[in-house]
Design a protein around this motif. Structure first.
Motif, PDB file in Angstrom:
ATOM      1  N   ASP A   1     -14.901  30.395   1.766  1.00 16.17           N
ATOM      2  CA  ASP A   1     -13.784  30.298   1.306  1.00 16.17           C
ATOM      3  C   ASP A   1     -13.345  29.167   2.126  1.00 16.17           C
ATOM      4  OD1 ASP A   1     -11.097  29.828   0.684  1.00 16.17           O
ATOM      5  OD2 ASP A   1     -10.451  31.891   0.798  1.00 16.17           O
ATOM      6  N   TYR A   2     -13.323  27.949   1.626  1.00 18.88           N
ATOM      7  CA  TYR A   2     -13.014  26.787   2.361  1.00 18.88           C
ATOM      8  C   TYR A   2     -11.418  26.471   2.898  1.00 18.88           C
ATOM      9  CZ  TYR A   2     -17.875  25.597   1.877  1.00 18.88           C
ATOM     10  OH  TYR A   2     -19.161  25.767   1.864  1.00 18.88           O
ATOM     11  N   ARG A   3     -10.784  27.102   2.307  1.00 20.40           N
ATOM     12  CA  ARG A   3      -9.354  27.138   2.545  1.00 20.40           C
ATOM     13  C   ARG A   3      -8.789  25.509   2.582  1.00 20.40           C
ATOM     14  NH1 ARG A   3     -11.326  30.191   6.618  1.00 20.40           N
ATOM     15  NH2 ARG A   3     -10.514  28.678   8.154  1.00 20.40           N
ATOM     16  N   TYR A   4      -9.234  24.936   1.632  1.00 22.78           N
ATOM     17  CA  TYR A   4      -8.704  23.382   1.293  1.00 22.78           C
ATOM     18  C   TYR A   4      -7.256  23.313   1.695  1.00 22.78           C
ATOM     19  CZ  TYR A   4     -13.219  21.605  -0.575  1.00 22.78           C
ATOM     20  OH  TYR A   4     -14.541  21.277  -0.710  1.00 22.78           O
ATOM     21  N   PHE A   5      -6.666  22.338   2.477  1.00 17.16           N
ATOM     22  CA  PHE A   5      -5.251  22.031   2.304  1.00 17.16           C
ATOM     23  C   PHE A   5      -5.506  20.462   2.726  1.00 17.16           C
ATOM     24  CE2 PHE A   5      -3.287  21.786   6.468  1.00 17.16           C
ATOM     25  CZ  PHE A   5      -4.675  22.513   7.348  1.00 17.16           C
ATOM     26  N   PRO A   6      -4.018  19.857   2.315  1.00 16.59           N
ATOM     27  CA  PRO A   6      -3.882  18.492   2.527  1.00 16.59           C
ATOM     28  C   PRO A   6      -4.032  18.124   3.874  1.00 16.59           C
ATOM     29  CG  PRO A   6      -2.448  19.114   0.939  1.00 16.59           C
ATOM     30  CD  PRO A   6      -3.017  20.373   1.578  1.00 16.59           C
ATOM     31  N   CYS A   7      -4.779  17.073   4.531  1.00 16.55           N
ATOM     32  CA  CYS A   7      -4.823  16.817   5.807  1.00 16.55           C
ATOM     33  C   CYS A   7      -3.560  16.211   6.529  1.00 16.55           C
ATOM     34  CB  CYS A   7      -5.907  16.044   6.224  1.00 16.55           C
ATOM     35  SG  CYS A   7      -6.258  15.338   8.030  1.00 16.55           S
ATOM     36  N   PRO A   8      -3.018  17.102   7.154  1.00 19.67           N
ATOM     37  CA  PRO A   8      -1.559  16.204   7.871  1.00 19.67           C
ATOM     38  C   PRO A   8      -1.689  15.304   8.651  1.00 19.67           C
ATOM     39  CG  PRO A   8      -1.961  18.477   8.894  1.00 19.67           C
ATOM     40  CD  PRO A   8      -2.984  18.162   7.914  1.00 19.67           C
ATOM     41  N   ASP A   9      -2.872  14.996   9.196  1.00 21.36           N
ATOM     42  CA  ASP A   9      -3.055  13.839  10.100  1.00 21.36           C
ATOM     43  C   ASP A   9      -3.164  12.385   9.510  1.00 21.36           C
ATOM     44  OD1 ASP A   9      -2.762  15.129  12.527  1.00 21.36           O
ATOM     45  OD2 ASP A   9      -5.015  15.675  12.422  1.00 21.36           O
ATOM     46  N   LEU A  10      -3.472  12.326   8.038  1.00 21.36           N
ATOM     47  CA  LEU A  10      -3.830  11.296   7.303  1.00 21.36           C
ATOM     48  C   LEU A  10      -2.669  11.068   6.169  1.00 21.36           C
ATOM     49  CD1 LEU A  10      -7.366  11.737   7.279  1.00 21.36           C
ATOM     50  CD2 LEU A  10      -6.292   9.852   8.390  1.00 21.36           C
ATOM     51  N   LEU A  11      -2.156  10.179   5.984  1.00 16.57           N
ATOM     52  CA  LEU A  11      -1.172   9.768   4.939  1.00 16.57           C
ATOM     53  C   LEU A  11      -2.208   9.316   3.991  1.00 16.57           C
ATOM     54  CD1 LEU A  11       1.470   7.784   7.011  1.00 16.57           C
ATOM     55  CD2 LEU A  11       1.772  10.264   6.284  1.00 16.57           C
ATOM     56  N   PRO A  12      -1.325   9.810   2.617  1.00 20.35           N
ATOM     57  CA  PRO A  12      -2.176   9.068   1.484  1.00 20.35           C
ATOM     58  C   PRO A  12      -2.383   7.597   1.480  1.00 20.35           C
ATOM     59  CG  PRO A  12      -0.485  10.623   0.579  1.00 20.35           C
ATOM     60  CD  PRO A  12      -0.266  10.540   2.284  1.00 20.35           C
ATOM     61  N   VAL A  13      -3.471   7.188   0.876  1.00 17.58           N
ATOM     62  CA  VAL A  13      -3.628   5.600   0.896  1.00 17.58           C
ATOM     63  C   VAL A  13      -3.488   5.249  -0.373  1.00 17.58           C
ATOM     64  CG1 VAL A  13      -5.452   4.017   1.318  1.00 17.58           C
ATOM     65  CG2 VAL A  13      -5.305   6.031   2.745  1.00 17.58           C
ATOM     66  N   VAL A  14      -2.719   4.224  -0.406  1.00 18.96           N
ATOM     67  CA  VAL A  14      -2.281   3.703  -1.769  1.00 18.96           C
ATOM     68  C   VAL A  14      -3.054   2.218  -1.810  1.00 18.96           C
ATOM     69  CG1 VAL A  14      -0.377   2.575  -3.026  1.00 18.96           C
ATOM     70  CG2 VAL A  14       0.050   4.605  -1.933  1.00 18.96           C
ATOM     71  N   ILE A  15      -3.887   2.248  -3.007  1.00 24.17           N
ATOM     72  CA  ILE A  15      -4.893   1.221  -3.230  1.00 24.17           C
ATOM     73  C   ILE A  15      -4.247   0.257  -4.365  1.00 24.17           C
ATOM     74  CG2 ILE A  15      -6.956   0.439  -4.015  1.00 24.17           C
ATOM     75  CD1 ILE A  15      -7.988   3.361  -2.933  1.00 24.17           C
ATOM     76  N   GLU A  16      -3.545  -0.812  -4.039  1.00 23.92           N
ATOM     77  CA  GLU A  16      -3.072  -1.689  -4.917  1.00 23.92           C
ATOM     78  C   GLU A  16      -3.887  -2.601  -5.939  1.00 23.92           C
ATOM     79  OE1 GLU A  16      -0.853  -3.901  -2.011  1.00 23.92           O
ATOM     80  OE2 GLU A  16       0.676  -2.526  -1.932  1.00 23.92           O
ATOM     81  N   ASP A  17      -3.358  -2.751  -7.099  1.00 18.91           N
ATOM     82  CA  ASP A  17      -4.102  -3.387  -8.028  1.00 18.91           C
ATOM     83  C   ASP A  17      -4.563  -4.769  -7.604  1.00 18.91           C
ATOM     84  OD1 ASP A  17      -3.882  -1.271  -9.879  1.00 18.91           O
ATOM     85  OD2 ASP A  17      -2.051  -2.321 -10.858  1.00 18.91           O
ATOM     86  N   ASP A  18      -4.004  -5.508  -6.874  1.00 16.90           N
ATOM     87  CA  ASP A  18      -4.300  -6.685  -6.278  1.00 16.90           C
ATOM     88  C   ASP A  18      -5.823  -6.582  -5.499  1.00 16.90           C
ATOM     89  OD1 ASP A  18      -2.059  -7.849  -7.506  1.00 16.90           O
ATOM     90  OD2 ASP A  18      -1.158  -8.173  -5.931  1.00 16.90           O
ATOM     91  N   TYR A  19      -5.781  -5.683  -4.705  1.00 16.50           N
ATOM     92  CA  TYR A  19      -6.869  -5.270  -3.950  1.00 16.50           C
ATOM     93  C   TYR A  19      -8.020  -4.970  -4.848  1.00 16.50           C
ATOM     94  CZ  TYR A  19      -9.430  -2.874  -0.201  1.00 16.50           C
ATOM     95  OH  TYR A  19     -10.473  -2.791   0.653  1.00 16.50           O
ATOM     96  N   ILE A  20      -7.682  -4.288  -5.759  1.00 18.51           N
ATOM     97  CA  ILE A  20      -8.690  -4.189  -6.608  1.00 18.51           C
ATOM     98  C   ILE A  20      -9.463  -5.247  -7.377  1.00 18.51           C
ATOM     99  CG2 ILE A  20      -9.367  -2.522  -8.705  1.00 18.51           C
ATOM    100  CD1 ILE A  20      -7.160  -0.524  -7.629  1.00 18.51           C
ATOM    101  N   GLU A  21      -8.591  -6.082  -7.934  1.00 19.82           N
ATOM    102  CA  GLU A  21      -8.963  -6.831  -8.676  1.00 19.82           C
ATOM    103  C   GLU A  21      -9.685  -7.953  -7.818  1.00 19.82           C
ATOM    104  OE1 GLU A  21      -9.111  -7.095 -11.613  1.00 19.82           O
ATOM    105  OE2 GLU A  21      -8.282  -5.072 -11.616  1.00 19.82           O
ATOM    106  N   ALA A  22      -9.161  -8.040  -6.355  1.00 19.50           N
ATOM    107  CA  ALA A  22      -9.972  -8.985  -5.759  1.00 19.50           C
ATOM    108  C   ALA A  22     -11.037  -8.575  -5.318  1.00 19.50           C
ATOM    109  CB  ALA A  22      -9.153  -9.232  -4.329  1.00 19.50           C
ATOM    110  N   LEU A  23     -11.501  -7.323  -5.165  1.00 16.58           N
ATOM    111  CA  LEU A  23     -12.752  -6.793  -5.149  1.00 16.58           C
ATOM    112  C   LEU A  23     -13.711  -7.097  -6.233  1.00 16.58           C
ATOM    113  CD1 LEU A  23     -12.800  -3.437  -3.196  1.00 16.58           C
ATOM    114  CD2 LEU A  23     -13.663  -5.643  -2.195  1.00 16.58           C
ATOM    115  N   ARG A  24     -13.018  -6.834  -7.349  1.00 14.79           N
ATOM    116  CA  ARG A  24     -13.677  -6.897  -8.598  1.00 14.79           C
ATOM    117  C   ARG A  24     -14.554  -8.400  -8.579  1.00 14.79           C
ATOM    118  NH1 ARG A  24     -12.948  -3.759 -13.161  1.00 14.79           N
ATOM    119  NH2 ARG A  24     -10.795  -3.364 -12.746  1.00 14.79           N
ATOM    120  N   LYS A  25     -13.621  -9.272  -8.309  1.00 14.87           N
ATOM    121  CA  LYS A  25     -14.224 -10.677  -8.328  1.00 14.87           C
ATOM    122  C   LYS A  25     -15.365 -10.902  -7.468  1.00 14.87           C
ATOM    123  CE  LYS A  25      -9.791 -12.975 -10.218  1.00 14.87           C
ATOM    124  NZ  LYS A  25      -8.533 -12.423  -9.624  1.00 14.87           N
ATOM    125  N   THR A  26     -15.371 -10.439  -6.245  1.00 12.44           N
ATOM    126  CA  THR A  26     -16.489 -10.757  -5.411  1.00 12.44           C
ATOM    127  C   THR A  26     -17.691  -9.411  -5.426  1.00 12.44           C
ATOM    128  OG1 THR A  26     -15.414  -9.337  -3.567  1.00 12.44           O
ATOM    129  CG2 THR A  26     -14.995 -11.607  -3.773  1.00 12.44           C
TER     130      THR A  26
END
Lengths: 489, 486
Positions: B273-298
């Motif tokens: 039973d792995y007892r998953y729970f959100p890691c309190p040492d790491l904040l959620p990472v927000v990935i912005e559309d601009d970042y995704i689109e820039a990567l898509r181009k390259t």
């Protein structure tokens, strides 16, 4: 003893050092002598580092002579023993780490080194910061200098006892559910836990990561402001620290309090509150009215859920945070393990104390399949409600005040058999951590000859304002100047 | 009665970042144990994770390559279990909010058709260290195990497919396609023997039309060959169990590629039973559309596009183009070798002699000792008639064993093909003069039998030339001379 006498606040000592009244070496030696002569009564230090302290003091004197030294330069302080100090044992009050010498320092320790503060040693605490009386320390309980048959509070009991007994001018501490404010209250001191994310957690041994926050215990709000100037920083090594400019917390200390709206939560004055404690707190609030503030009764309706929610969330996080203490890489390892399971179970069974094991079990249970939704998830929902209570309250008021603790310092052993009574020690302080808000306790009077603390809870990143509010009170009262008779002599 | 097989894959892909996912330690393979393990990797008290942006970037690139939705808010969980190579006592991974959402990958089937395999999601996580159970104290282990934490914290994406594959060939085609995608993106070195890609295979069988059967999971397959064998054996094992009146037990299995045997590692009842729970040492990472689109181009060229280009630019067949474009290293090797010489010939040599030799010596393409320029030079000497195919294979052998210059090898070992018509004519005359009986037989033989009888003379001529005579020229001159004797 040295013939010289020394003042006992950072502000005065810093002035004395600059005026050439004494050197940091003399001052440091004075504190080292006191620790040697007196700490057997208080048990506030786990490790004393005289040689290092005198070296740092000599370096500080050189720096002071060169001019332009930071205010803390040459001031003898001590760190709670959960802040890692490179080359110096960092035990976290546990047998598990009794042999642990970290090869790195906590960011906040480095901050104090950078500013020239002198480290006298490492301070007693409840094991892994779990406790409200310092009775869970592997090194024995620290004692309350106001009455050594009583607890100094916890978990930062050593941090409070050392300052109250004048064994250090100021100390660092940490607060997960009240571990700075409650001992400050019980020892008649000023303690502040800043907003979650204001001080780095890097190198601070984790108890409950989403609640832990470093802070300080001092003799005055002014000293707390000086200490906080160095403590607070954005740290790229801590992803939860916040990249926001650190103000000079001493700048606004003297601002007047006209028109200040103080929220007084009715839930903090209900059953369970000691009568003299309430009286002292009411008197303090009246003092604030004289200073031009307005009292506003508010409600924090989910207060009664804070302790239960906390005792799910904090143990859950702790159960994972403490998994690394497995006897494999560092720390305590059982004698002659027979196999891997034996190594794990005996190292942990022998290395951890009772309270720590209890919380690991509670936390693991709350996260187990089938119980997660009922406990952990529910507790997180409650946490959001508690936070919302505060957000709503701060729409109406600037600051919230009430008692820090329901009662003054209790006797050693009085509550050890009753964990719930012990957990209720933190009933007024825990919500602050769940909401991530800054919290403070300042001396506000006495109950049966024992100090009573007034709790000040501010809005996010409003530490400068809180310190100002505390400082103005200390300008017109002398509760913070009271000292235990024994210490005075 | 017939059976249907249902297969899903969970693929661990080590991301080729310079440093670990939550610390600054190097991820390079093969260093001395624990020399690439910092205080964070050792889970020293008070240390904290700091996310490595490159790992997020690579994961997003993978998501874009499989046409997936990118998780705009990506969060980490702790997966709790005790093991000595897991220093924190939990693995930092993603459960509720993975970085890559549902996507799809097209695979080519043996009959020339294609099939879509759906990707359920792909999430970021940290790798564990390694336990060294073999002797490590100068040959004596003293009953202890060693722990090497160099790998601990290496970033992984775990790609989880839907159970869309219905036989070993499809599963292997999918595995190869994923290998091809991640190497083409440059987000993984694709080195299977070093564990850069590891496959867990979920297998169940059922009668047609029935609901899904109970599945088993075989973990940590690190070669396509093992995967194929393992699936075939596990499918047969499950069918045997059911046909013998038994029930398949939900369990985790390990496959030993050497002995070709799989065994049960743990059953569902024994599962953690792995007892998953959100890691309190790491904040959620927000990935912005601009970042995704820039990567898509390259985004670099993907295998499907590259295959199409190989067909049009180099005139390769679809089959050849698919094979050579699958892996980025192979593809760029092909392209650089084909710059200066006959592309089709380069393709033939890569898929023929080179592939056979790598296979025989169980080497990865990356371990190929022959540089693209060398193969190009070799092919050029075939094209210009300097080398016969047979000679070329000899030159190839010399290249394989470490000689570097094709022309120097030709000179040193006298492998030059004789195309001088005068010299060939002399050889032909000599052999005819020395073979009066065979010439007589040839002259008297039926017209129809004569071409076959020419073989003898060709063999003698090639022997006399020590194999260096150009066979086409020998044939032509010989035919002319023999005709003159009739």
């Amino acid at each position: 003893m040295h013939t010289k006498t020394f003042p006992n606040t950072i502000a005065e000592l810093a002035a004395g050092l600059r005026a050439g009244e004494f050197t940091s070496v003399e001052l440091t030696q004075h504190y080292l002598d006191r620790i040697q002569q007196l700490d057997s009564q208080y048990n506030s230090f786990i490790t004393v580092t005289p040689e290092l302290a005198l070296q740092q003091a000599a370096a500080a004197d050189t720096r002071l002579a060169a001019g332009d030294a930071p205010l803390l330069c040459g001031i003898p302080i001590a760190h709670k023993d959960l802040f890692c100090t490179a080359g110096i044992k960092t035990s976290c009050g546990s047998k598990m780490l009794d042999n642990f010498v970290p090869p790195y320092s906590a960011t906040i320790v480095e901050n104090y080194q950078r500013d020239g503060a002198v480290m006298l040693g490492k301070l007693n605490m409840d094991e892994f910061a779990m406790g409200s009386s310092n009775e869970n320390s592997f090194y024995g309980p620290a004692k309350n200098p106001w009455d050594t048959e009583r607890v100094p509070g916890g978990s930062s009991g050593g941090s409070a006892a050392a300052v109250a007994a004048q064994l250090a001018v100021a100390t660092t501490a940490s607060d997960t559910g009240g571990s700075i404010r409650q001992p400050a209250s019980l020892c008649g001191l000023t303690g502040i836990k800043p907003t979650y994310g204001r001080a780095s957690r890097y190198g601070m041994v984790a108890f409950a990561s989403s609640l832990d926050q470093a802070g300080v215990i001092t003799r005055s709000a002014e000293d707390a402001a000086i200490m906080l100037n160095t403590l607070a920083s954005y740290d790229p090594k801590d992803s939860t620290s916040i990249d926001r400019e650190v103000p000079d917390y001493t700048t606004d200390l003297g601002d007047d309090l006209n028109g200040l709206k103080i929220g007084v939560p009715k839930e903090y004055f209900e059953a369970g509150l000691d009568a003299d404690t309430e009286k002292a707190v009411r008197n303090a609030l009246a003092e604030y009215e004289k200073l031009g503030a307005e009292l506003v009764e508010i409600t924090l309706p989910h207060t009664h859920l804070a302790v239960p929610a906390y005792y799910v969330i904090a143990p859950a996080e702790a159960s994972a945070n403490l998994s690394r203490f497995d006897g494999v890489r560092y720390g305590y390892r059982c004698e002659d393990p027979q196999d891997l399971m034996d190594l794990y179970t005996r190292s942990r069974a022998e290395g951890f104390g009772q309270e720590v094991k209890q919380r690991i079990m509670v936390g693991a249970y709350a996260l187990s399949a089938g119980y997660y939704d009922a406990y952990y998830k529910k507790a997180q929902q409650v946490r959001r409600l508690i936070k919302k209570d505060f957000v709503d309250a701060f729409e109406k008021v600037d600051v919230i005040m009430g008692p820090t603790c329901p009662n003054p310092a209790f006797k050693l052993g009085e509550k050890t058999a009753d964990p719930v009574a012990m957990y209720l020690e933190d009933i007024y302080t825990i919500s602050t951590n769940l909401a991530g808000l800054p919290g403070m306790s300042i001396p506000a009077g006495f109950s049966s000859g024992l100090p009573v603390g007034l709790q000040i809870t501010g809005n996010y990143f409003d530490e400068a304002h809180m310190l100002n509010i505390a400082h103005r009170f200390q300008q017109v009262t002398d509760w913070h100047k009271q000292m235990p008779a024994e210490v005075q002599s | 009665m017939s059976w249907e097989t249902v297969i899903g894959l969970e693929v661990h892909v080590q991301l080729a970042t310079q440093s670990k996912i939550f610390s600054g330690s190097s991820t390079a393979f093969g260093a001395e144990p624990n020399t690439q393990a910092s205080a964070v990797d050792l889970a020293m008290p008070g240390t904290l994770p700091v996310p490595n942006e490159a790992a997020f970037k690579y994961a997003v690139m993978f998501g874009l390559a499989i046409d997936a939705e990118i998780g705009k808010e990506s969060a980490f969980e702790r997966k709790n279990y005790f093991y000595p190579d897991l220093p924190k006592g939990y693995q930092t991974t993603q459960l509720e909010k993975p970085i890559v959402g549902p996507g799809r990958v097209e695979i080519a089937l043996d009959d020339g058709s294609t099939k879509d395999v759906r990707i359920h999601h792909a999430h970021l996580e940290e790798d564990a260290g390694k336990s060294l159970h073999e002797a490590f104290f100068g040959g004596e282990s003293h009953g202890m195990s060693g722990i090497d934490l160099n790998r601990a914290g290496t970033p992984l994406i775990e790609v989880v497919t839907e159970p869309d594959m219905s036989n070993a060939a499809e599963a292997v085609a999918m595995a190869k396609k994923l290998h091809s995608i991640v190497t083409s993106l440059g987000i993984c070195d694709g080195n299977m023997s070093q564990g850069s890609m590891r496959f867990d295979v979920n297998i169940s069988v059922r009668r047609p039309g029935e609901p899904l059967g109970t599945r088993t999971e075989t973990k940590n397959l690190n070669s396509f060959k093992f995967m194929e064998e393992c699936i075939a054996r596990e499918v047969q094992r499950q069918i045997d169990v059911i046909e013998d009146g038994g029930q398949v037990v939900q369990e985790t299995r390990l496959y030993d590629g050497a002995s070709k045997v799989s065994r049960s590692m743990r059953s569902k009842e024994e599962a953690n039973d792995y007892r998953y729970f959100p890691c309190p040492d790491l904040l959620p990472v927000v990935i912005e559309d601009d970042y995704i689109e820039a990567l898509r181009k390259t985004l670099p060229e993907l295998p499907d596009a590259r295959s199409t280009r190989f067909q049009s630019d180099y005139g390769l067949s679809a089959y050849d183009a698919n094979l050579l474009s699958a892996d980025a290293t192979t593809a760029s090797y092909f392209e650089s070798a084909a710059q200066q010489s006959d592309a089709k010939l380069v393709a033939n040599w890569m898929m023929g002699e080179l592939a056979a030799r790598l296979n025989a010596e169980e080497k990865e393409f990356a371990d190929n000792p022959i540089a693209a320029e060398q193969l190009s030079a070799l092919v050029a000497r075939i094209s210009d008639g300097t080398l016969s195919n047979k000679m070329a294979r000899q030159v190839f052998d010399h290249l394989w064993t470490g000689e570097s210059d094709v022309d120097a090898i030709i000179d040193k070992h006298g492998l030059k093909q004789v195309s001088d018509s005068g010299a060939i004519e002399a050889l032909v005359d000599e052999v005819i003069a020395n073979s009066p009986q065979q010439v007589d037989n040839y002259v008297k033989a039926d017209e129809a039998k004569r071409p076959k009888m020419m073989g003898y003379f060709v063999g003698q001529i090639m022997k006399a030339s020590k194999g260096q005579a150009n066979p086409q020229q020998v044939n032509a001159v010989l035919a002319e001379k023999l005709a003159g004797l009739l």
